[in-house]
Motif scaffolding. Structure first.
Motif, PDB file in Angstrom:
ATOM      1  N   TRP A 271       0.809  -1.224   0.000  1.00  0.00           N
ATOM      2  CA  TRP A 271       0.000   0.000   0.000  1.00  0.00           C
ATOM      3  C   TRP A 271       0.839   1.268   0.000  1.00  0.00           C
ATOM      4  O   TRP A 271       0.339   2.332  -0.342  1.00  0.00           O
ATOM      5  N   THR A 272       2.092   1.160   0.407  1.00  0.00           N
ATOM      6  CA  THR A 272       2.925   2.362   0.507  1.00  0.00           C
ATOM      7  C   THR A 272       3.991   2.453  -0.574  1.00  0.00           C
ATOM      8  O   THR A 272       4.589   3.520  -0.744  1.00  0.00           O
ATOM      9  N   MET A 273       4.238   1.397  -1.312  1.00  0.00           N
ATOM     10  CA  MET A 273       5.294   1.440  -2.325  1.00  0.00           C
ATOM     11  C   MET A 273       4.803   2.194  -3.565  1.00  0.00           C
ATOM     12  O   MET A 273       3.599   2.324  -3.792  1.00  0.00           O
ATOM     13  N   PRO A 274       5.742   2.671  -4.371  1.00  0.00           N
ATOM     14  CA  PRO A 274       5.336   3.362  -5.602  1.00  0.00           C
ATOM     15  C   PRO A 274       4.715   2.384  -6.596  1.00  0.00           C
ATOM     16  O   PRO A 274       4.944   1.182  -6.528  1.00  0.00           O
ATOM     17  N   ALA A 275       3.935   2.934  -7.515  1.00  0.00           N
ATOM     18  CA  ALA A 275       3.320   2.111  -8.553  1.00  0.00           C
ATOM     19  C   ALA A 275       4.405   1.498  -9.434  1.00  0.00           C
ATOM     20  O   ALA A 275       5.462   2.097  -9.660  1.00  0.00           O
TER      21      ALA A 275
ATOM     22  N   ILE B  86       9.812  -1.523  -3.255  1.00  0.00           N
ATOM     23  CA  ILE B  86       9.532  -2.566  -4.248  1.00  0.00           C
ATOM     24  C   ILE B  86      10.423  -3.777  -3.981  1.00  0.00           C
ATOM     25  O   ILE B  86       9.956  -4.926  -4.031  1.00  0.00           O
ATOM     26  N   GLN B  87      11.683  -3.540  -3.653  1.00  0.00           N
ATOM     27  CA  GLN B  87      12.573  -4.658  -3.317  1.00  0.00           C
ATOM     28  C   GLN B  87      12.074  -5.375  -2.068  1.00  0.00           C
ATOM     29  O   GLN B  87      12.087  -6.602  -2.000  1.00  0.00           O
ATOM     30  N   TRP B  88      11.641  -4.605  -1.059  1.00  0.00           N
ATOM     31  CA  TRP B  88      11.095  -5.226   0.156  1.00  0.00           C
ATOM     32  C   TRP B  88       9.862  -6.065  -0.180  1.00  0.00           C
ATOM     33  O   TRP B  88       9.660  -7.142   0.381  1.00  0.00           O
TER      34      TRP B  88
END
Length: 185
Positions: free
Chosen positions: A39-43, A54-56
């Motif tokens: 929910w918090t990562m970039p698109a 995104i890596q996480w």
């Protein structure tokens, strides 16, 4: 020979084994972490690199897949305790369907994410170190389409079934005041 009352008391106090409990709660932590990161990562779009959140997301998702496979293998060779006594048939059936739906979704969501990642082509590493194989060739159109299902209907269905599972646990604990939840604590 034990009486019916002794058998009921014994079943009420039966819990999951320690390994099943640890795998369950590790799964819970990974799923919660995964939804927070998602929910918090970039698109994700063309040209995005697998860095930061995104890596996480990739590490948590691939680790979740490994933990769920271990959980299924454990369950295959270690029977869960019998259902709690006194539950109506519809509750037992709903619980069984919900548990299997969770297992299917806990496999489908990470696998579809894996497929969507490797077509970019990103390296997916479980626990951040164990590289997973390419399951689709780089650039395969199907991987991008699968990615839409991963972040869409599959993820939201997993979220909904998990919420149902949690609400049922609290219903047993707070409304029915039975021992169903304590079996996994």
């Amino acid at each position: 020979m034990r009486t019916v009352a002794e058998v009921r008391t014994a079943h009420a106090n039966v819990t999951y084994d320690p390994v099943a409990k640890v795998l369950h709660w590790v799964t819970v932590l990974l799923v919660v972490a995964q939804f927070v990161v998602a929910w918090t990562m970039p698109a994700i779009h063309k040209g995005v690199k697998p860095v930061g959140l995104i890596q996480w997301h990739l590490v948590i998702g691939s680790s979740l897949l490994i933990v769920v496979v271990l959980r299924l293998l454990w369950r295959l060779f270690h029977r869960p305790p019998p259902p709690a006594d006194g539950l109506p048939g519809w509750q037992r059936q709903t619980a069984a369907i919900t548990h299997w739906a969770l297992y299917v979704l806990l496999l489908a969501v990470p696998i579809t994410g894996w497929a969507a990642a490797v077509v970019r082509p990103w390296v997916v590493r479980a626990f951040g170190v164990l590289p997973l194989p390419q399951i689709l060739p780089p650039g395969a159109k199907i991987g991008f389409e699968i990615g839409d299902y991963h972040g869409g209907i599959l993820a939201w269905t997993l979220f909904g079934v998990a919420v149902l599972h949690i609400l049922a646990a609290f219903y047993h604990r707070l409304a029915l005041k039975d021992k169903v939840l304590s079996r996994m604590l």
